[in-house]
Structure formats: structure tokens, C-alpha cells
Design a protein around this motif. Structure first.
Motif, short mmCIF file in Angstrom:
data_model
loop_
_atom_site.label_atom_id
_atom_site.label_comp_id
_atom_site.label_asym_id
_atom_site.label_seq_id
_atom_site.Cartn_x
_atom_site.Cartn_y
_atom_site.Cartn_z
N THR A 296 0.84 -1.21 0.00
CA THR A 296 0.00 0.00 0.00
C THR A 296 0.88 1.26 0.00
OG1 THR A 296 -0.19 -0.17 2.41
CG2 THR A 296 -2.03 -1.03 1.12
N GLY A 297 2.06 1.17 0.57
CA GLY A 297 2.96 2.34 0.59
C GLY A 297 3.49 2.67 -0.78
N LYS A 298 3.64 1.63 -1.62
CA LYS A 298 4.19 1.86 -2.96
C LYS A 298 3.11 1.86 -4.04
CE LYS A 298 8.71 -0.23 -2.16
NZ LYS A 298 9.42 -1.51 -2.25
N GLY A 299 1.87 1.53 -3.65
CA GLY A 299 0.80 1.47 -4.64
C GLY A 299 0.97 0.30 -5.59
N ILE A 300 1.49 -0.80 -5.06
CA ILE A 300 1.66 -1.99 -5.91
C ILE A 300 0.82 -3.14 -5.35
CG2 ILE A 300 3.97 -1.38 -6.77
CD1 ILE A 300 5.14 -3.23 -4.62
N ALA A 301 0.60 -4.15 -6.19
CA ALA A 301 -0.27 -5.25 -5.78
C ALA A 301 0.36 -6.05 -4.65
CB ALA A 301 -0.53 -6.15 -6.98
N LEU A 302 -0.50 -6.54 -3.77
CA LEU A 302 -0.06 -7.41 -2.67
C LEU A 302 0.28 -8.78 -3.26
CD1 LEU A 302 0.20 -7.64 0.43
CD2 LEU A 302 -2.24 -8.17 0.51
N GLY A 303 1.50 -9.26 -3.00
CA GLY A 303 1.96 -10.52 -3.59
C GLY A 303 1.03 -11.68 -3.27
N SER A 304 0.76 -12.51 -4.26
CA SER A 304 -0.22 -13.59 -4.07
C SER A 304 0.31 -14.69 -3.16
CB SER A 304 -0.65 -14.17 -5.42
OG SER A 304 0.50 -14.61 -6.10
N ASN A 305 1.61 -14.64 -2.85
CA ASN A 305 2.16 -15.67 -1.94
C ASN A 305 2.28 -15.17 -0.50
OD1 ASN A 305 4.03 -13.78 -2.51
ND2 ASN A 305 5.76 -15.19 -2.71
N THR A 306 1.68 -14.00 -0.20
CA THR A 306 1.83 -13.45 1.16
C THR A 306 0.69 -13.89 2.07
OG1 THR A 306 0.61 -11.44 0.57
CG2 THR A 306 3.00 -11.37 0.27
N ASP A 307 0.96 -13.84 3.38
CA ASP A 307 -0.08 -14.18 4.36
C ASP A 307 -1.26 -13.20 4.24
OD1 ASP A 307 1.64 -16.09 5.25
OD2 ASP A 307 2.34 -14.96 7.00
N GLY A 308 -0.92 -11.93 4.02
CA GLY A 308 -1.97 -10.91 3.91
C GLY A 308 -2.90 -11.20 2.76
N PHE A 309 -2.35 -11.56 1.61
CA PHE A 309 -3.17 -11.85 0.43
C PHE A 309 -4.12 -13.00 0.73
CE2 PHE A 309 -4.12 -13.94 -3.58
CZ PHE A 309 -4.47 -12.87 -4.39
N ALA A 310 -3.58 -14.05 1.40
CA ALA A 310 -4.43 -15.21 1.73
C ALA A 310 -5.60 -14.78 2.60
CB ALA A 310 -3.59 -16.27 2.44
N ALA A 311 -5.31 -13.91 3.58
CA ALA A 311 -6.37 -13.46 4.50
C ALA A 311 -7.44 -12.66 3.74
CB ALA A 311 -5.76 -12.61 5.62
N PHE A 312 -7.01 -11.72 2.89
CA PHE A 312 -7.99 -10.90 2.16
C PHE A 312 -8.78 -11.73 1.15
CE2 PHE A 312 -5.15 -7.42 3.63
CZ PHE A 312 -6.11 -6.74 4.37
N SER A 313 -8.12 -12.70 0.53
CA SER A 313 -8.83 -13.57 -0.42
C SER A 313 -9.92 -14.34 0.30
CB SER A 313 -7.87 -14.55 -1.08
OG SER A 313 -6.91 -13.85 -1.80
N ASN A 314 -9.61 -14.83 1.51
CA ASN A 314 -10.62 -15.58 2.28
C ASN A 314 -11.80 -14.69 2.68
OD1 ASN A 314 -9.23 -17.92 2.10
ND2 ASN A 314 -8.50 -17.96 4.21
N ILE A 315 -11.49 -13.46 3.10
CA ILE A 315 -12.59 -12.55 3.49
C ILE A 315 -13.46 -12.25 2.26
CG2 ILE A 315 -13.19 -10.26 4.38
CD1 ILE A 315 -10.58 -10.37 6.03
N ALA A 316 -12.80 -12.03 1.11
CA ALA A 316 -13.56 -11.74 -0.12
C ALA A 316 -14.49 -12.91 -0.44
CB ALA A 316 -12.60 -11.48 -1.28
N ARG A 317 -13.98 -14.13 -0.33
CA ARG A 317 -14.82 -15.30 -0.64
C ARG A 317 -15.99 -15.41 0.34
NH1 ARG A 317 -9.78 -17.85 -1.61
NH2 ARG A 317 -9.41 -17.78 -3.84
N ARG A 318 -15.72 -15.09 1.61
CA ARG A 318 -16.78 -15.17 2.61
C ARG A 318 -17.85 -14.12 2.33
NH1 ARG A 318 -13.14 -14.98 6.65
NH2 ARG A 318 -12.24 -16.98 6.15
N ILE A 319 -17.43 -12.93 1.91
CA ILE A 319 -18.39 -11.87 1.56
C ILE A 319 -19.28 -12.35 0.41
CG2 ILE A 319 -18.54 -9.61 0.40
CD1 ILE A 319 -16.26 -8.71 2.27
N LYS A 320 -18.68 -13.12 -0.50
CA LYS A 320 -19.44 -13.62 -1.65
C LYS A 320 -20.28 -14.84 -1.29
CE LYS A 320 -16.75 -13.22 -5.55
NZ LYS A 320 -15.46 -13.62 -6.18
#
Ligand code: ATP
Ligand code: MG
Length: 245
Positions: free
Chosen positions: A211-235
């Protein structure tokens, strides 16, 4: 018609803007047309977080002044197809009315599946009303006791107003929380806030780096896994809440 999802917290710095940017990215990556609307007036940050700094031709202030249609003012974010943002007015003193914001949200519903609202803290004022009237409130708390207590105050206010759908995101959780011996800590936070949990986001240095550099969060990061799960739960998918990271 889209769902309007407000991201809010009792205490400042809990991670609302970060969650809007990363969750918006995750929803868009999963194919959902997603709009982020920044309702933190004078404190614009989404352009930096999403890599469109210097590319903002119009913002929510122009829309509120009637100078441009909201859909035209929204900017496509290059990080992900399907992701757009309507940035906050740079003027912190702009006067807003709840009905004007709700009209903009209603107008935008036909274009997007999800509209994420980033907010400032505070229990008074028109933004609180917009949040209370949204389809889903994501209440963000860090694991700090002060953040948890302020989240409880917010959830009580929302319940008093008859808001039916609020869900808790615990942010900046330590690795311990993801091990079995940390689950009691999670339970304590959930009980204190009194809101059903929708996700736990780890404290992950990759998140401020992206977020500091305005670049995508790496798909192999813990953060990405957490946000992907929340997105799926919202859906509507059934996902483990505190998936091992
Ligand atoms: N999961 C995380 N891991 C690491 N750092 C994080 C995480 N979430 C947020 N941060 C960092 O915490 C700080 C506050 O985050 P952010 O600005 O998103 O909070 P906020 O709730 O929007 O704050 P404000 O109330 O000022 O609008 C930022 O430096 C951000 O990079
Ligand atoms: Mg913020």
C-alpha cells in the motif's frame, strides 16, 4: 444491484483504508466489479495505496458539487481489472448531506457488484449515518485492548440503530493467533466486541509495503491469503476463519 459495504472502526489506525484497498483488490481479482469510495474527507490516501497518485482528475467533491457524474469521476485502478475508485475530496471542510452520499451510492449500484466505503472514525455526523445504513458493516479492530473497546462502542451504536448486518475483522493479528494456542485470544476479542467474526488479517510487513508503494499485494503473502478468504466469505462461500498462514 451491488452491496454497499462500509469499513469502519472505533479507533483510528485500526487498518480501515488498508483493508478497503486490499479487500477491494481481492474482490476484483476474484472477478467482482468493485468500487472503493473514500469518505475520509481531506485525508485522501487511496490514490497512493492503489498506485494512481497524480492521476486523479475528479474526486467525490466534484460529484457532490454537481460538476460531474459519479461514474465518470471514478477511476480505473490498473492493479486489477474490475477495480475502480472514487477518491475523497481534498477539502476537509466540505459540507455533505447523507442524502447526497446515498444518492451517489444508489446511482453506482447498477455498475458494481460491491461498493466498499472507507471512512474516518467518529460516531457523530453524516458519515456514521451512511455507514449505519449500508448493507454490511465491516468493523475493524486491531488486537490492542483500546481498539477492541472502541469497536464495542461502535457495535453497540449500530445495534441501537437496528443495524442487522455487522461483521468483525481482527487486523494486525500476531502469528500466535493463527496457532491453536492463540484462538482463546480471538474468542476474547469476539466476545468483547459482540460481533460475528468474518476474518483475521495477520500483521504482515508485505501489506504496508504494497500500500505504501501502490503496488499489488503478492499472491504468496499471508496478507493476500487473508484478504482472499474474506472476499470469498463476503461472496457467500464457507471458508475457515483463521486459516493457517
Ligand atoms: N495487517 C497489517 N499488517 C501490517 N501493517 C498494517 C496492517 N494493517 C494496517 N497496517 C498499517 O497500520 C497503519 C494504519 O493503517 P490504515 O491507515 O489503513 O488505518 P486506518 O484505520 O485507515 O487509519 P485512520 O483512522 O487514520 O484512517 C498503516 O501504517 C498501515 O500500513
Ligand atoms: Mg484511513
Amino acid at each position: 444491484m451491488s452491496d454497499v459495504i462500509a469499513v469502519t472502526s472505533g479507533k483510528g489506525g485500526a487498518g480501515k483504508s488498508t483493508i478497503c484497498a486490499c479487500l477491494g483488490y481481492a474482490l476484483a481479482k476474484q472477478g467482482a466489479r468493485t468500487l472503493i469510495i473514500e469518505l475520509d474527507f481531506g485525508m485522501r490516501c487511496m490514490d497512493l495505496m492503489l498506485g494512481i497518485d497524480g492521476k486523479i482528475e475528479h474526486d467525490l467533491g466534484d460529484v457532490l458539487k454537481g460538476e460531474i457524474d459519479a461514474y465518470k469521476a471514478a477511476i480505473d485502478v490498473k492493479l486489477a481489472t474490475n477495480l475502480s475508485v472514487l477518491c475523497a475530496p481534498s477539502d476537509p471542510y466540505i459540507q455533505i448531506k447523507v442524502k447526497d452520499i446515498e444518492k451517489i451510492l444508489d446511482d453506482m449500484r447498477k455498475y458494481f457488484e460491491y461498493i466498499l466505503i472507507d471512512t474516518s472514525v467518529g460516531i457523530n455526523g453524516p458519515i456514521f449515518d451512511v455507514v449505519a445504513n449500508s448493507d454490511l458493516i465491516l468493523l475493524v479492530s486491531s488486537i490492542e485492548p483500546t481498539s477492541v473497546r472502541d469497536a464495542r462502542m461502535m457495535s453497540d451504536e449500530f445495534y441501537k440503530r437496528g443495524t442487522k448486518k455487522q461483521r468483525l475483522i481482527i487486523n494486525k493479528a500476531s502469528r500466535k493467533v493463527f496457532d491453536n494456542d492463540g484462538l482463546d485470544d480471538l474468542d476474547m476479542i469476539i466476545d468483547s466486541v459482540g460481533v460475528q467474526l468474518i476474518g483475521v488479517v495477520p500483521e504482515d510487513p508485505a501489506i504496508p509495503m504494497s500500500t505504501g508503494k501502490g503496488i499489488a499485494l503478492g499472491s504468496n503473502t499471508d496478507g493476500f491469503a487473508a484478504f482472499s478468504n474474506i472476499a470469498r466469505r463476503i461472496k457467500g462461500a464457507s471458508m475457515p476463519i483463521a486459516a493457517k498462514v
